[in-house]
Write a protein that holds these residues in place. Structure first.
Motif, PDB file in Angstrom:
ATOM      1  N   ASN A  59      -5.612  -3.369   3.393  1.00  0.00           N
ATOM      2  CA  ASN A  59      -6.176  -3.783   4.675  1.00  0.00           C
ATOM      3  C   ASN A  59      -7.683  -3.979   4.592  1.00  0.00           C
ATOM      4  OD1 ASN A  59      -7.350  -1.098   4.997  1.00  0.00           O
ATOM      5  ND2 ASN A  59      -5.304  -0.399   5.595  1.00  0.00           N
ATOM      6  N   LEU A  60      -8.220  -4.445   5.704  1.00  0.00           N
ATOM      7  CA  LEU A  60      -9.666  -4.638   5.849  1.00  0.00           C
ATOM      8  C   LEU A  60     -10.034  -4.313   7.286  1.00  0.00           C
ATOM      9  CD1 LEU A  60     -12.312  -5.703   4.462  1.00  0.00           C
ATOM     10  CD2 LEU A  60     -11.759  -7.934   5.472  1.00  0.00           C
ATOM     11  N   PHE A  61     -10.943  -3.344   7.483  1.00  0.00           N
ATOM     12  CA  PHE A  61     -11.391  -2.932   8.811  1.00  0.00           C
ATOM     13  C   PHE A  61     -12.912  -3.030   8.893  1.00  0.00           C
ATOM     14  CE2 PHE A  61      -7.410  -0.528   8.461  1.00  0.00           C
ATOM     15  CZ  PHE A  61      -6.813  -0.831   9.674  1.00  0.00           C
ATOM     16  N   THR A  62     -13.385  -3.247  10.113  1.00  0.00           N
ATOM     17  CA  THR A  62     -14.820  -3.163  10.364  1.00  0.00           C
ATOM     18  C   THR A  62     -15.049  -2.641  11.774  1.00  0.00           C
ATOM     19  OG1 THR A  62     -16.930  -4.351  10.214  1.00  0.00           O
ATOM     20  CG2 THR A  62     -15.117  -5.496  11.303  1.00  0.00           C
ATOM     21  N   ASN A  63     -16.201  -2.044  12.003  1.00  0.00           N
ATOM     22  CA  ASN A  63     -16.588  -1.576  13.323  1.00  0.00           C
ATOM     23  C   ASN A  63     -17.485  -2.614  13.980  1.00  0.00           C
ATOM     24  OD1 ASN A  63     -15.369   0.765  12.376  1.00  0.00           O
ATOM     25  ND2 ASN A  63     -16.801   2.085  13.467  1.00  0.00           N
ATOM     26  N   LEU A  64     -17.074  -3.111  15.152  1.00  0.00           N
ATOM     27  CA  LEU A  64     -17.916  -4.017  15.922  1.00  0.00           C
ATOM     28  C   LEU A  64     -18.949  -3.226  16.720  1.00  0.00           C
ATOM     29  CD1 LEU A  64     -15.243  -6.560  17.207  1.00  0.00           C
ATOM     30  CD2 LEU A  64     -16.628  -6.651  15.117  1.00  0.00           C
ATOM     31  N   THR A  65     -18.558  -2.026  17.150  1.00  0.00           N
ATOM     32  CA  THR A  65     -19.472  -1.059  17.769  1.00  0.00           C
ATOM     33  C   THR A  65     -19.062   0.315  17.243  1.00  0.00           C
ATOM     34  OG1 THR A  65     -18.164  -0.451  19.712  1.00  0.00           O
ATOM     35  CG2 THR A  65     -19.433  -2.501  19.859  1.00  0.00           C
ATOM     36  N   ASP A  66     -19.754   1.357  17.684  1.00  0.00           N
ATOM     37  CA  ASP A  66     -19.377   2.698  17.224  1.00  0.00           C
ATOM     38  C   ASP A  66     -18.046   3.149  17.800  1.00  0.00           C
ATOM     39  OD1 ASP A  66     -20.370   2.862  19.779  1.00  0.00           O
ATOM     40  OD2 ASP A  66     -21.462   4.727  19.452  1.00  0.00           O
ATOM     41  N   LYS A  67     -17.533   2.439  18.820  1.00  0.00           N
ATOM     42  CA  LYS A  67     -16.264   2.789  19.449  1.00  0.00           C
ATOM     43  C   LYS A  67     -15.143   1.799  19.146  1.00  0.00           C
ATOM     44  CE  LYS A  67     -17.535   6.322  22.183  1.00  0.00           C
ATOM     45  NZ  LYS A  67     -16.854   7.624  22.269  1.00  0.00           N
ATOM     46  N   SER A  89     -13.167  -0.870  16.636  1.00  0.00           N
ATOM     47  CA  SER A  89     -12.905  -1.356  15.284  1.00  0.00           C
ATOM     48  C   SER A  89     -11.800  -2.402  15.321  1.00  0.00           C
ATOM     49  CB  SER A  89     -12.505  -0.203  14.356  1.00  0.00           C
ATOM     50  OG  SER A  89     -11.288   0.372  14.774  1.00  0.00           O
ATOM     51  N   VAL A  90     -11.858  -3.343  14.405  1.00  0.00           N
ATOM     52  CA  VAL A  90     -10.830  -4.368  14.277  1.00  0.00           C
ATOM     53  C   VAL A  90     -10.437  -4.465  12.806  1.00  0.00           C
ATOM     54  CG1 VAL A  90     -11.580  -5.703  16.285  1.00  0.00           C
ATOM     55  CG2 VAL A  90     -12.551  -6.200  14.039  1.00  0.00           C
ATOM     56  N   GLY A  91      -9.222  -4.920  12.556  1.00  0.00           N
ATOM     57  CA  GLY A  91      -8.793  -5.014  11.172  1.00  0.00           C
ATOM     58  C   GLY A  91      -7.516  -5.796  11.000  1.00  0.00           C
ATOM     59  N   MET A  92      -7.166  -6.043   9.753  1.00  0.00           N
ATOM     60  CA  MET A  92      -5.925  -6.731   9.417  1.00  0.00           C
ATOM     61  C   MET A  92      -5.330  -6.065   8.184  1.00  0.00           C
ATOM     62  SD  MET A  92      -7.503 -10.292   7.941  1.00  0.00           S
ATOM     63  CE  MET A  92      -8.815 -10.306   6.715  1.00  0.00           C
ATOM     64  N   GLU A  93      -3.995  -6.196   8.062  1.00  0.00           N
ATOM     65  CA  GLU A  93      -3.299  -5.521   6.965  1.00  0.00           C
ATOM     66  C   GLU A  93      -2.095  -6.343   6.522  1.00  0.00           C
ATOM     67  OE1 GLU A  93      -2.917  -1.187   7.125  1.00  0.00           O
ATOM     68  OE2 GLU A  93      -0.737  -1.492   7.146  1.00  0.00           O
ATOM     69  N   TYR A  94      -1.940  -6.433   5.209  1.00  0.00           N
ATOM     70  CA  TYR A  94      -0.734  -7.022   4.624  1.00  0.00           C
ATOM     71  C   TYR A  94      -0.004  -5.918   3.870  1.00  0.00           C
ATOM     72  CZ  TYR A  94       2.336  -8.968   1.129  1.00  0.00           C
ATOM     73  OH  TYR A  94       3.429  -9.202   0.339  1.00  0.00           O
ATOM     74  N   GLY A  95       1.337  -5.934   3.954  1.00  0.00           N
ATOM     75  CA  GLY A  95       2.096  -4.928   3.236  1.00  0.00           C
ATOM     76  C   GLY A  95       3.539  -5.329   3.030  1.00  0.00           C
ATOM     77  N   ASN A  96       4.271  -4.428   2.369  1.00  0.00           N
ATOM     78  CA  ASN A  96       5.677  -4.665   2.058  1.00  0.00           C
ATOM     79  C   ASN A  96       6.442  -3.361   2.206  1.00  0.00           C
ATOM     80  OD1 ASN A  96       7.909  -4.462  -0.274  1.00  0.00           O
ATOM     81  ND2 ASN A  96       7.763  -6.598   0.371  1.00  0.00           N
TER      82      ASN A  96
END
Length: 348
Positions: free
Chosen positions: A308-316, A318-325
């Motif tokens: 996955n990949l996450f980031t914080n847009l503010t201190d409260k 966060s957004v992200g995306m994930e690929y899996g199986n």
């Protein structure tokens, strides 16, 4: 005087609502009393494609059918908790929205879902009484994922009623018994869990042991299991998280990968996870994870990996995306599904 008191309380509330503390918002009711509010709102968009049918998040179950695909939006992982403190006594309550059944709501009109109790316990000094995570778990070993809980197939993962005593790094508990899979099961004694945790600047590791009395048709045995789990700090803000569990653990690991009793015999389970989280910058990070759970008698073998990949847009926020199986292998019947998930989480 009454107006002044109301203004003072309003000021306290405004100050606490402006706080950036991860634990949530705090209202002081006096020198020895306070209420705290916490939790998060989480929105998910999830696409699943393959032979294992769609689920909002993967657990240790799963049938295999024809290849298909499905997409859903949901916000059911959202949760809310309250913590009440009076002197040395703490009460904690938490609910999420995975409760209810098809009579609660549907996707035609309301998409309504009922609250589900997660935690409800009282803590006084070194004692805890109520429902919360089993003492057998190490919650620090659970990786950061978009899929709720991550690779549950390889994790110790249960909430249940218990009484627990803590002395430094040692925890001893009597917990709710349940003979999952046993016919005419009779739970006469609580489960016993012991755990010792080692913690330092390097991270933390726990060693857990489980002893149970399983009593059902064809079975009258004392069973044992163990687990080693932890989080190790590596380079910079990076960390390595892991769990390894083995023994007659049944429902305690894998989230229904294995039953406690299978065809009048005690099941033995092996489960493990490993996850590495790397920070690309202060806020941008990724976790690569893998988990697997196997039951010997039932010959179930389930695995789950993802990145996955996450980031914080503010201190409260966060957004992200994930690929899996997610993969299912049962007595020669095999199948798997890929998934892609987008998530946004606002922590209170």
């Amino acid at each position: 005087m009454k107006s002044s008191a109301h203004k003072k309380l309003a000021g306290v509330i405004l100050l606490t609502l402006g706080s950036t503390a991860h634990a949530g918002y705090e209202i002081k009711l006096g020198d020895e009393d306070k209420i705290e509010f916490g939790g998060y709102i989480k929105a998910d968009g999830r696409y699943v494609s393959g032979a294992v049918p769609y689920r909002d998040y993967w657990i240790g179950s799963g049938s295999v059918g024809a290849d298909d695909s499905e997409f859903r939006f949901n916000a059911r992982e959202t949760r809310f908790n309250t913590k009440y403190t009076h002197k040395d006594v703490v009460g904690f309550l938490e609910f999420d929205l995975y409760g209810g059944n098809s009579n609660v709501g549907n996707e035609v009109i309301s998409n309504s879902y009922a609250p589900r109790l997660r935690h409800a316990y009282i803590k006084y000094e070194d004692w805890l009484l109520g429902q919360t995570w089993t003492t057998f778990m190490n919650t620090c070993a659970i990786p950061e994922t978009a899929d709720f809980g991550g690779p549950l197939v390889g994790e110790a993962f249960i909430r249940q009623g218990q009484i627990r005593y803590t002395y430094g790094g040692l925890q001893l508990a009597l917990e709710n018994p349940e003979n999952y899979g046993g016919v005419d099961a009779s739970d006469k004694l609580p489960d016993f869990v012991g755990k010792y945790s080692f913690n330092g600047d390097w991270g933390g590791v726990s060693v857990s042991a489980l002893v149970r009395k399983l009593d059902s048709l064809g079975v009258d045995e004392v069973t044992f299991g163990m687990s080693v789990a932890g989080k190790i700090n590596t380079f910079g803000k990076d960390d390595l998280r892991f769990q390894f569990s083995k023994g007659e653990l049944g429902r305690y690991v894998g989230v229904v990968v294995a039953k406690d009793v299978f065809e009048e015999q005690v099941e033995e389970t092996t489960a493990y996870t490993v996850a590495y989280r790397h920070f690309w910058s202060d806020d941008l990070r990724s976790t690569l994870f893998y988990g697997r759970g196997k039951a010997d008698l039932a010959n179930t073998d389930r695995s789950h990996y993802g990145i996955n990949l996450f980031t914080n847009l503010t201190d409260k926020l966060s957004v992200g995306m994930e690929y899996g199986n997610y993969d299912v292998s049962d007595l020669g019947i095999e199948g798997d599904s890929d998934y892609f998930q987008l998530s946004a989480k606002y922590s209170l």
